[in-house]
Design an enzyme around this catalytic site. Structure first.
Site, PDB file in Angstrom:
ATOM      1  N   LEU A  19      29.215  -4.427 -49.460  1.00 26.70           N
ATOM      2  CA  LEU A  19      30.570  -4.577 -48.952  1.00 26.70           C
ATOM      3  C   LEU A  19      31.614  -4.100 -49.947  1.00 26.70           C
ATOM      4  O   LEU A  19      32.586  -3.431 -49.570  1.00 26.70           O
ATOM      5  CB  LEU A  19      30.829  -6.043 -48.596  1.00 26.70           C
ATOM      6  N   ASP A  73      32.582  -8.967 -66.891  1.00 26.18           N
ATOM      7  CA  ASP A  73      32.123 -10.159 -66.169  1.00 26.18           C
ATOM      8  C   ASP A  73      33.338 -10.976 -65.735  1.00 26.18           C
ATOM      9  O   ASP A  73      33.973 -11.651 -66.548  1.00 26.18           O
ATOM     10  CB  ASP A  73      31.217 -10.986 -67.081  1.00 26.18           C
ATOM     11  N   ILE A  74      33.655 -10.934 -64.454  1.00 21.94           N
ATOM     12  CA  ILE A  74      34.866 -11.583 -63.959  1.00 21.94           C
ATOM     13  C   ILE A  74      34.700 -13.101 -63.825  1.00 21.94           C
ATOM     14  O   ILE A  74      35.638 -13.793 -63.429  1.00 21.94           O
ATOM     15  CB  ILE A  74      35.341 -10.968 -62.617  1.00 21.94           C
ATOM     16  N   TYR A 171      25.393 -21.731 -52.075  1.00 24.63           N
ATOM     17  CA  TYR A 171      26.215 -20.647 -51.527  1.00 24.63           C
ATOM     18  C   TYR A 171      27.230 -21.181 -50.519  1.00 24.63           C
ATOM     19  O   TYR A 171      28.415 -20.804 -50.542  1.00 24.63           O
ATOM     20  CB  TYR A 171      25.286 -19.623 -50.880  1.00 24.63           C
ATOM     21  N   LYS A 175      31.290 -20.959 -50.885  1.00 21.37           N
ATOM     22  CA  LYS A 175      32.112 -20.243 -49.908  1.00 21.37           C
ATOM     23  C   LYS A 175      33.123 -21.166 -49.237  1.00 21.37           C
ATOM     24  O   LYS A 175      34.244 -20.751 -48.927  1.00 21.37           O
ATOM     25  CB  LYS A 175      31.213 -19.567 -48.876  1.00 21.37           C
TER      26      LYS A 175
END
Length: 303
Positions: A19, A73-74, A171, A175
Site C-alpha cells: 500500500l 526507523d519512525i 494488531y 489499529k
C-alpha cells in the site's frame, strides 16, 4: 492525471512495498514531491534494508517525479524527527503525512507473548504517533509564525481495529488505538490548519496475502483486480490534497471500487433507573437493552 497534489510535499511511511508504495507512486503521479520512508524489514519486522525505499524513489524519478528515500526507523524519536527534517531539507516544506508502516506477528491470545505484543504495538501505534507528533509540532510552529499550513495526515487503521480479528489481538488493539489517536489529533490540530483522517483499507500486501490468501488472490488476466493496493491510493491522494478541505476526524473504509464512511460508536438502547441498580436489576436491564439493540458486526477475518 489532474495534478491534484502539484506543489505539495508528502511523506509516506512504509512506502517500499504494498500500500505504501502504491500511495507514494500515486502521489507523485499527481504532482507531489515524495519522501519515501521504509525500514526494509521482513513481514514480521526482522532485519532492515535501505533498498525498498530507494527503489521506489528511483521509480518515481524515472517517471519524471521528485522523490527522496528515507530509511530511518519512525518508531524512534530520532527517526521520526529525521523524516520531517528530510522533507524540509530536501523540498522546503511538508504538506501531507501518510502513516502506513507496519508488520504482523499473528498469534491466538494464549500464544501471544509479550515481545510480539510490544513489537506490533510499537510499529503500528507508536509508528503513527511519533511522525504525527513531529509533523504536528512543525505545523503548529508555522501557524504561530503567521504561516498557517494547509496540511493533511492520513493514518492507516484496519477493519481489525473496527471489528476485531481472530488471531490478531496485538494488531487489532494497535489499529483501534490509531483510530482513537486520529480523532484526538484532528480535534487538537484543526486550529493550526491540519486535517487528520484515517483509512481502513483492504488490499493484497505482504501482510494480507498469507493471512487471507483466498480472499486476496489475484484474478485471471483481464479481470478487475479488486485487491490491488492501487485501488486504495486515489482516496489517499485526495485526502492529501487541498481539495479535501473541511474533512477531518473521519474514518474511511477503502476496498476495490468501494469507499465507505465509517460512523463509529453511537448510543443505542438505554435505561435510566434514576438511582443505583442492584446487580440483578442491572442484569435484567442489560438483557432487555441487548434484545432491543442491533447485533454487532462479524469479527474481521471470521466472515
Amino acid at each position: 492525471m489532474t495534478g491534484i497534489c502539484a506543489g505539495r510535499v508528502a511523506a509516506v511511511t512504509g512506502a517500499g512495498r504494498g500500500l505504501g508504495r502504491a500511495h507514494a507512486l500515486a502521489l507523485a503521479a499527481e504532482g507531489a514531491q515524495v519522501v519515501v520512508n521504509d525500514l526494509g524489514v521482513a513481514p514480521d519486522g526482522a532485519g532492515a534494508s535501505a533498498g525498498p525505499a530507494q527503489q521506489v524513489a528511483d521509480e518515481i524519478r524515472a517517471h519524471g517525479g521528485q522523490a527522496v528515500a528515507h530509511s530511518g526507523d519512525i518508531t524512534t524519536t530520532a527517526g521520526a524527527a529525521s523524516l520531517v527534517a528530510t522533507a524540509l531539507d530536501t523540498f522546503g516544506r511538508l504538506d501531507a503525512l501518510v502513516n502506513n508502516a507496519g508488520f504482523l506477528r499473528d498469534r491466538m491470545l494464549v500464544n501471544l507473548d509479550e515481545d510480539d505484543w510490544d513489537a506490533v504495538i510499537r510499529v503500528h501505534l507508536k509508528g503513527h504517533f511519533l511522525p504525527l507528533r513531529h509533523a504536528a509540532a512543525h505545523w503548529r510552529a508555522e501557524a504561530k509564525s503567521g504561516r498557517t499550513p494547509d496540511a493533511r495526515v492520513i493514518n492507516t487503521a484496519s477493519g481489525a481495529g473496527l471489528l476485531g480479528s481472530v488471531g490478531q489481538g496485538n494488531y487489532s488493539a494497535a489499529k483501534a488505538g490509531i483510530i482513537g489517536l486520529t480523532l484526538v489529533a484532528a480535534a487538537e490540530m484543526a486550529r493550526y490548519g491540519v486535517r487528520i483522517n484515517a483509512i481502513a483499507p483492504a488490499a493484497r500486501t505482504r501482510m494480507t496475502e498469507r493471512t487471507f490468501a483466498a480472499t486476496m488472490a489475484a484474478p485471471d488476466d483481464g479481470e478487475f483486480d479488486a485487491m490491488a493496493p492501487e485501488n486504495v491510493s486515489p482516496l489517499v491522494v485526495w485526502l492529501s490534497s487541498a481539495d479535501s478541505a473541511g474533512v477531518t476526524g473521519r474514518v474511511f473504509e477503502a476496498e476495490a471500487g468501494r469507499i465507505t464512511v465509517m460512523e463509529g460508536w453511537r448510543p443505542g438502547p438505554t435505561a435510566d433507573k434514576g438511582s443505583r441498580w442492584t446487580p440483578a436489576e442491572a442484569g435484567g436491564a442489560a438483557r432487555r437493552l441487548l434484545a432491543a439493540a442491533e447485533e454487532p458486526g462479524p469479527v474481521y477475518g471470521a466472515r
